[in-house]
Design an enzyme around this catalytic site. Structure first.
Site, PDB file in Angstrom:
ATOM      1  CG  HIS A  57     -11.646  -0.606  15.907  1.00  0.00           C
ATOM      2  ND1 HIS A  57     -11.008  -1.787  16.198  1.00  0.00           N
ATOM      3  CD2 HIS A  57     -10.974  -0.067  14.856  1.00  0.00           C
ATOM      4  CE1 HIS A  57      -9.983  -1.956  15.374  1.00  0.00           C
ATOM      5  NE2 HIS A  57      -9.945  -0.924  14.551  1.00  0.00           N
ATOM      6  CG  ASP A 259     -17.767  -1.655  24.532  1.00  0.00           C
ATOM      7  OD1 ASP A 259     -17.004  -0.962  23.845  1.00  0.00           O
ATOM      8  OD2 ASP A 259     -17.462  -2.106  25.646  1.00  0.00           O
TER       9      ASP A 259
END
Length: 585
Positions: A57, A259
């Site tokens: 992720h 991110d």
């Protein structure tokens, strides 16, 4: 080592538990960096029949950063014990493959790595939202009332929303600094624009103090009577409240410094079907690769971010509506359901051995039809006696990047192709040109040659040869210099820049790199195989020991030609595996 020891023990605890309950054929899906050692530990605990997938992720760091980790070899070895590794963006795959290449000094492909005789598949699988759930909540009367209350409370002011975890990488100080710059630049906005910032709890108390100092300073300087300029909440927020806040906000400001994806951006888009607000998105988020209609910023550039906020506030409705429609279409088509199904489907597909795919697709009478097996030269060198014995049953073609005078060791009982498809010799025949295989001059030739000229100067005993007839460049060297691997990685990076018009075949065994147009081997092979067999080819196999095969049969692309009944490309790890393959077909 204390931290790593705890990390390893955690993986062992999970592996021990899974080993007790797993059944042959199970799928094990591992999520994120917390469990990177788990695939290897599962094998150590006897879980060898399960199909293992990993999804990261978070961003995978650049190889320059990753190589500083003392346990990089253990981490990569474990990850490469899985069958499939999923990443959020192509950039993260490139970081991973370069880390593998530099750690193990081996060539890799952009979508797979051959490690310890097994092919590990790499795939870009961006995560999404549960869009159906959000749409359902948006229609709930409680949420509609909350939206109405928020509109009344803020009285027509422009609302900028931010939702971030308490993490340094979320760029919260950068966000407040840009908001301050906006107010400094255009004082007419004071009293007409507000920032509503929710910070989800975390462990960084020093960062929390800094954020709350920013909030206090901004409100002390810019707030008007009865109206704060920053509305700040530290803590968790109910989903209904969050969706209502997203729905009324005119701007969503995401200033992450790094991110993996950032689902806040997608959540905002999902809630803006009526308001048509504007998304300002850091270029350092994974989402920025998939949402081109957002306003992109570098959060380190305060002036740029402040200007983007001003632009977002002033955008006309038609522009906002178009951007919203395009981004909403993306998040609907790439939902969390789509992401999960795509990952599992890939896992299921790669567990079916390519030979099984062949057997399923061939008819019972396939043994009476034409069969072709194309092998790389390195495969032939290790399995020559096996392949020569099959030449009566298969059309065996040995494919090489080398010149004809370097291929004298190849037996006359097989066909052989040299110079990446420019010349070939039919079984028992003489060398001849393969006509019209040039796929056109490409713009990459000059930059590639410039790179090779540099490495020739710094690598004693090396040289460059350009085959102008088919745009193939070969660079060779003596010994095993580190510059050969560096050159390979440099060329792979250049190929990414040019979006893949050429490929690089790295062959340490022959001390050479061959760079060739992507389509060249397929064009040459189609012409050669058409000469070999006037009948339709019903089985075409390309086999290589190399983790980055130089060819695939690619039969055929002309709609007027009958397609091959079955076609597959394999990377084999041993002579025994090739023998077993041939026996099964």
């Amino acid at each position: 080592m204390e931290g790593y020891d705890a990390y390893e023990k955690t993986a062992e605890a999970f592996a021990r538990t899974i080993a007790k309950i797993h059944r042959p054929g199970d799928i094990i899906w591992i999520h994120d960096y917390h469990h990177l050692l788990l695939p290897l530990k599962l094998h150590e605990f006897g879980v060898t029949t399960a199909t293992i997938g990993i999804f990261l992720h978070i961003p995978f760091p650049s190889s320059e950063v990753f190589k500083r980790i003392p346990w990089r070899t253990q981490l990569l070895s474990s990850m490469l014990s899985a069958n499939l590794i999923g990443f959020q963006t192509p950039d993260f795959i490139r970081h991973f493959t370069r880390a593998v290449a530099s750690t193990f000094r081996m060539p890799v492909r952009s979508n797979s790595v051959c490690f310890n005789g097994k092919v590990v598949h790499l795939s870009v699988l961006p995560i999404g939202l549960n869009i159906q759930k959000i749409n359902k909540i948006l229609q709930h009367p409680e949420v509609l009332n909350k939206i109405k209350d928020l509109k009344t409370r803020f009285g027509g002011k422009k609302i900028i929303v931010g939702v971030d975890r308490l993490e340094a990488m979320k760029g919260l100080p950068q966000k407040f600094k840009a908001f301050e710059q906006l107010l400094e630049t255009d004082k007419a906005l004071v009293g007409n624009v507000i920032l509503v910032q929710t910070v989800l709890p975390g462990d960084d108390n020093e960062l929390r103090r800094e954020i709350e100092e920013w909030v206090g300073r901004l409100n002390a300087k810019w707030s008007t009577v009865g109206q704060a300029v920053v509305y700040y909440k530290y803590g968790y927020i109910e989903l209904a409240d969050l969706i209502a806040l997203y729905s009324v906000a005119d701007v969503c400001l995401v200033t992450s410094l790094r991110d993996g994806m950032n689902l806040v951006s997608q959540e905002y888009i999902a809630c803006q079907q009526t308001n048509k607000g504007t998304l300002i998105l850091s270029e350092f988020t994974g989402a920025s690769a998939y949402l081109p209609h957002a306003l992109k910023i570098n959060p380190w550039n305060t002036m740029e971010t402040a200007a983007a906020i001003q632009t977002a506030i002033d955008l006309p409705m038609a522009t906002r509506a178009h951007s919203q429609a395009m981004m909403y279409k993306y998040i609907v088509n790439h939902s969390a359901v789509h992401w999960g199904q795509a990952f599992i489907k890939k896992l299921e597909v790669i567990t079916i051995h390519p030979v099984d795919k062949i057997i399923r697709s061939l008819g019972k009478d396939s043994k009476n039809r034409t069969r072709v097996i194309v092998v790389s030269e390195d495969t032939y060198n290790e399995t020559a006696n096996v392949l020569e014995g099959m030449s009566g049953f298969y059309e065996v073609v040995v494919f090489s990047s080398r010149r004809e005078d370097e291929l004298k060791h190849v037996s006359d009982s097989v066909h052989v192709v040299g110079e990446m498809g420019r010349v070939w010799k039919q079984r028992g025949g003489v060398w001849e040109d393969v006509n019209n295989v040039c796929v056109g001059h490409s713009k990459w030739i000059g930059p590639v040659h410039k790179i090779l000229d540099y490495y020739t100067k710094v690598t004693p005993g090396s040289g460059v040869w350009l085959n102008e007839a088919i745009d193939v460049i070969t660079w060779w060297w003596e010994g095993n210099p580190l510059s050969a691997h560096d050159c390979y990685m440099h060329l792979i990076s250049l190929s990414d820049t040019f979006h893949g018009p050429f490929r690089v075949h790295y062959c340490p065994a022959h001390s050479r790199l061959t760079i060739y147009p992507t389509a060249l081997p397929q064009v040459a092979l189609r012409k050669i195989l058409n000469k070999l067999s006037p009948n339709p080819i019903t089985l075409a196999i390309s086999v290589s020991h190399h983790p980055s095969p130089t060819f695939a049969v690619g039969l055929p692309t002309d709609p007027e030609e009958p397609p091959a009944s079955a076609e597959v490309s394999l990377t084999l790890s041993s002579k025994a595996e090739l023998i077993a393959l041939l026996k099964r077909i």
